[in-house]
Design an enzyme around this catalytic site. Sequence first.
Site, PDB file in Angstrom:
ATOM      1  N   ASN A 167       0.817  -1.227   0.000  1.00  0.00           N
ATOM      2  CA  ASN A 167       0.000   0.000   0.000  1.00  0.00           C
ATOM      3  C   ASN A 167       0.848   1.274   0.000  1.00  0.00           C
ATOM      4  O   ASN A 167       0.490   2.264  -0.611  1.00  0.00           O
ATOM      5  CB  ASN A 167      -0.985  -0.009   1.172  1.00  0.00           C
ATOM      6  CG  ASN A 167      -0.319  -0.138   2.516  1.00  0.00           C
ATOM      7  OD1 ASN A 167       0.781  -0.692   2.632  1.00  0.00           O
ATOM      8  ND2 ASN A 167      -0.956   0.367   3.551  1.00  0.00           N
ATOM      9  N   LYS A 190      12.557  -6.761   1.486  1.00  0.00           N
ATOM     10  CA  LYS A 190      11.748  -7.640   0.634  1.00  0.00           C
ATOM     11  C   LYS A 190      10.435  -6.909   0.373  1.00  0.00           C
ATOM     12  O   LYS A 190       9.514  -6.925   1.190  1.00  0.00           O
ATOM     13  CB  LYS A 190      11.498  -8.960   1.368  1.00  0.00           C
ATOM     14  CG  LYS A 190      11.239 -10.163   0.482  1.00  0.00           C
ATOM     15  CD  LYS A 190      10.025 -10.066  -0.407  1.00  0.00           C
ATOM     16  CE  LYS A 190       8.719 -10.301   0.319  1.00  0.00           C
ATOM     17  NZ  LYS A 190       7.541 -10.080  -0.555  1.00  0.00           N
ATOM     18  N   GLY A 243       2.219  -5.395   7.608  1.00  0.00           N
ATOM     19  CA  GLY A 243       1.267  -6.164   6.811  1.00  0.00           C
ATOM     20  C   GLY A 243       0.114  -6.640   7.663  1.00  0.00           C
ATOM     21  O   GLY A 243      -0.270  -5.983   8.636  1.00  0.00           O
ATOM     22  N   SER A 244      -0.432  -7.798   7.315  1.00  0.00           N
ATOM     23  CA  SER A 244      -1.644  -8.288   7.977  1.00  0.00           C
ATOM     24  C   SER A 244      -1.329  -8.934   9.327  1.00  0.00           C
ATOM     25  O   SER A 244      -0.198  -9.376   9.569  1.00  0.00           O
ATOM     26  CB  SER A 244      -2.333  -9.316   7.082  1.00  0.00           C
ATOM     27  OG  SER A 244      -1.469 -10.414   6.868  1.00  0.00           O
ATOM     28  N   VAL A 245      -2.343  -9.025  10.175  1.00  0.00           N
ATOM     29  CA  VAL A 245      -2.175  -9.676  11.477  1.00  0.00           C
ATOM     30  C   VAL A 245      -1.778 -11.137  11.283  1.00  0.00           C
ATOM     31  O   VAL A 245      -0.845 -11.632  11.922  1.00  0.00           O
ATOM     32  CB  VAL A 245      -3.475  -9.577  12.311  1.00  0.00           C
ATOM     33  CG1 VAL A 245      -3.343 -10.373  13.605  1.00  0.00           C
ATOM     34  CG2 VAL A 245      -3.812  -8.125  12.618  1.00  0.00           C
ATOM     35  N   THR A 247      -0.249 -12.729   8.835  1.00  0.00           N
ATOM     36  CA  THR A 247       1.134 -12.920   8.415  1.00  0.00           C
ATOM     37  C   THR A 247       2.093 -12.468   9.518  1.00  0.00           C
ATOM     38  O   THR A 247       3.129 -13.092   9.735  1.00  0.00           O
ATOM     39  CB  THR A 247       1.406 -12.165   7.095  1.00  0.00           C
ATOM     40  OG1 THR A 247       0.455 -12.606   6.129  1.00  0.00           O
ATOM     41  CG2 THR A 247       2.786 -12.445   6.569  1.00  0.00           C
ATOM     42  N   GLU A 265       4.005  -3.955  12.491  1.00  0.00           N
ATOM     43  CA  GLU A 265       3.004  -2.916  12.220  1.00  0.00           C
ATOM     44  C   GLU A 265       1.899  -3.595  11.435  1.00  0.00           C
ATOM     45  O   GLU A 265       2.066  -3.907  10.265  1.00  0.00           O
ATOM     46  CB  GLU A 265       3.688  -1.797  11.436  1.00  0.00           C
ATOM     47  CG  GLU A 265       3.014  -0.473  11.637  1.00  0.00           C
ATOM     48  CD  GLU A 265       1.892  -0.284  10.671  1.00  0.00           C
ATOM     49  OE1 GLU A 265       0.773  -0.808  10.951  1.00  0.00           O
ATOM     50  OE2 GLU A 265       2.116   0.356   9.653  1.00  0.00           O
ATOM     51  N   CYS A 299      -2.961   1.519   6.639  1.00  0.00           N
ATOM     52  CA  CYS A 299      -3.066   0.862   7.945  1.00  0.00           C
ATOM     53  C   CYS A 299      -3.750   1.781   8.947  1.00  0.00           C
ATOM     54  O   CYS A 299      -4.521   1.339   9.782  1.00  0.00           O
ATOM     55  CB  CYS A 299      -1.696   0.443   8.433  1.00  0.00           C
ATOM     56  SG  CYS A 299      -0.483   1.753   8.341  1.00  0.00           S
ATOM     57  N   GLU A 399     -10.511  -5.337   9.583  1.00  0.00           N
ATOM     58  CA  GLU A 399      -9.852  -4.402   8.674  1.00  0.00           C
ATOM     59  C   GLU A 399     -10.251  -4.755   7.235  1.00  0.00           C
ATOM     60  O   GLU A 399      -9.957  -5.850   6.766  1.00  0.00           O
ATOM     61  CB  GLU A 399      -8.333  -4.502   8.833  1.00  0.00           C
ATOM     62  CG  GLU A 399      -7.591  -3.478   8.001  1.00  0.00           C
ATOM     63  CD  GLU A 399      -6.079  -3.506   8.222  1.00  0.00           C
ATOM     64  OE1 GLU A 399      -5.480  -4.589   8.125  1.00  0.00           O
ATOM     65  OE2 GLU A 399      -5.515  -2.434   8.487  1.00  0.00           O
ATOM     66  N   GLU A 476       8.009   3.171  14.944  1.00  0.00           N
ATOM     67  CA  GLU A 476       8.793   3.699  13.839  1.00  0.00           C
ATOM     68  C   GLU A 476       8.702   5.216  13.881  1.00  0.00           C
ATOM     69  O   GLU A 476       7.995   5.788  14.690  1.00  0.00           O
ATOM     70  CB  GLU A 476       8.233   3.169  12.509  1.00  0.00           C
ATOM     71  CG  GLU A 476       8.232   1.650  12.460  1.00  0.00           C
ATOM     72  CD  GLU A 476       7.939   1.117  11.069  1.00  0.00           C
ATOM     73  OE1 GLU A 476       6.766   0.872  10.775  1.00  0.00           O
ATOM     74  OE2 GLU A 476       8.904   0.974  10.279  1.00  0.00           O
TER      75      GLU A 476
END
Length: 495
Positions: A167, A190, A243-245, A247, A265, A299, A399, A476
Amino acid sequence: MDLQSLVEVAQQTGTLPHFPTQHFIDGHWCASADGSEMDSWDPGTGKVFLRFSAGGAAEVDAAVDAARRALNGPWSRLKPPDRASLLRAVAQGLRTHAHRLAVAETLDSGKRLVESLGDVRGAAACFEYYAGACDKFHGDAIPLGPDYLAYTVHEPVGVTAHVIPWNYPLSTAARGIAPALAAGCTVVAKPAEQTPLTALLLAEIIHAVEIPAGVVNVVTGTGSSAGASLVGHPGVDHVTFTGSVATGVNVMHNAADQTTRLLLELGGKSPLMVLADADLDRAVAGVMDGIFENAGQICSAASRLVIDRRIHAAFIDRLTEKTRALTLGHGLRNAGMGPVNSAPHLQKIAGFLERARSRGAHIRCGGHSTSDPQTGLGWFFEPTIVDDLRADDELVQEEIFGPVLAVQIFDDLEQGLDLANGTRFGLVAGIYTRDFSNAHRLAQRIDAGQVYINEYFAGGIALPFGGNKRSGFGREKGMEALRSYSKLKGVAARL
Ligand code: NAI
Ligand code: MG
């Protein structure tokens, strides 16, 4: 080339010439050992525009080895002001190539060109901010009495891995890589398989300004192959994952075997609270930006409007009118809103709305998949408002990561606060009110890593950012990010 010419070339040919397509490892561009490649799509047309290397364990091994050698080699010998000069040169490089980077980001992610340009400017500001921090991040002297000298030093945490989402491909890469380098770490990044391009263009700039080989490496490919190899690699000291919860949990398990440090995050379901005494013009503008920027794929999107019943009806009427007026179109045309990032993601968003419709939800506008009205192509979702939802509705709890606003109504502030805090996420929150005390009382009691008062997304690179609860942990941005990329050592000497 000026921006308009680049846009014309991209519109006529579907791409730009000379995009990098290979991994950047140890200062060299290289294909995958087994020759694997994959496609990236332009979400605004739904067509492939780039074929790039798909890496796995072999490329990750090479990149982590290079990062380790660089960490122990030339990078560790550079003085902080010299590191700062290199980071400043990256900022300058980003500005010099801003137009090309922005068009690339729009082609790869779908976002509107104005937003891509903002992301490039933000990435440059990020490298500049951390350039300035290189020689200002220092330890303390600890008073143990006259017979001792004790002090702390911040040491670089080591080889850092950065798993980047689709995103905000360039912004997220910059907000991880810049502080990691400022703290003296080396990097293996990555990017998401949907959006590899701007991380590779950033690597071009890093190469051009002569940051030593191996300090920054970029391995492209899927999460299950390149991503999983990287986060479980014994040579990695720290992982920053966005990314997603689901993952993120997987990454945590994978990193646990090596006790690798983590910063996660994982997105959110952030409330934007509008109190009855708010400046309603500002609040309407805040909601529009908060949920429709980047087609809601943020996010920290304001995906829930939590509003006082006394102003609810009139506010929703205004919001619905503005939302209906939003135009859709390919990101290069800068319509009111662009596409979403991929066909499966579009299906996921549409699924939420189909279920809501079958539950009889109050869908005030939008609610359907669509396409670019000029071409009939691309992966678009109508900007959508769903009114008066129960706290346990899946549109409130999950989400969606699309242009879908869930509205919740409260009768008093305590109830409003309960609704605001009533999800498993805790990333950010917005509060619109003219009452200074209520604003700050709510800011104290909202469970979120960032709170915006009277301007959603206020802040910038200097303000620490990160989640509570299932939104993750670690911070961050700001000077705080430097702590994420360093380990503290205490030294005590008997005199
Ligand atoms: P994802 O979390 O699977 O992907 C994010 C990054 O992780 C990508 O670079 C991907 O290649 C990598 N990855 C995937 N599996 C991995 C693994 N096993 N080990 C290491 N890295 C791995 O997210 P996805 O599937 O692209 O999107 C699903 C949902 O996640 C979205 O609908 C959205 O709700 C949420 N999301 C949240 C983001 C945020 O900013 N917090 C960003 C992207 C997605
Ligand atoms: Mg793409």
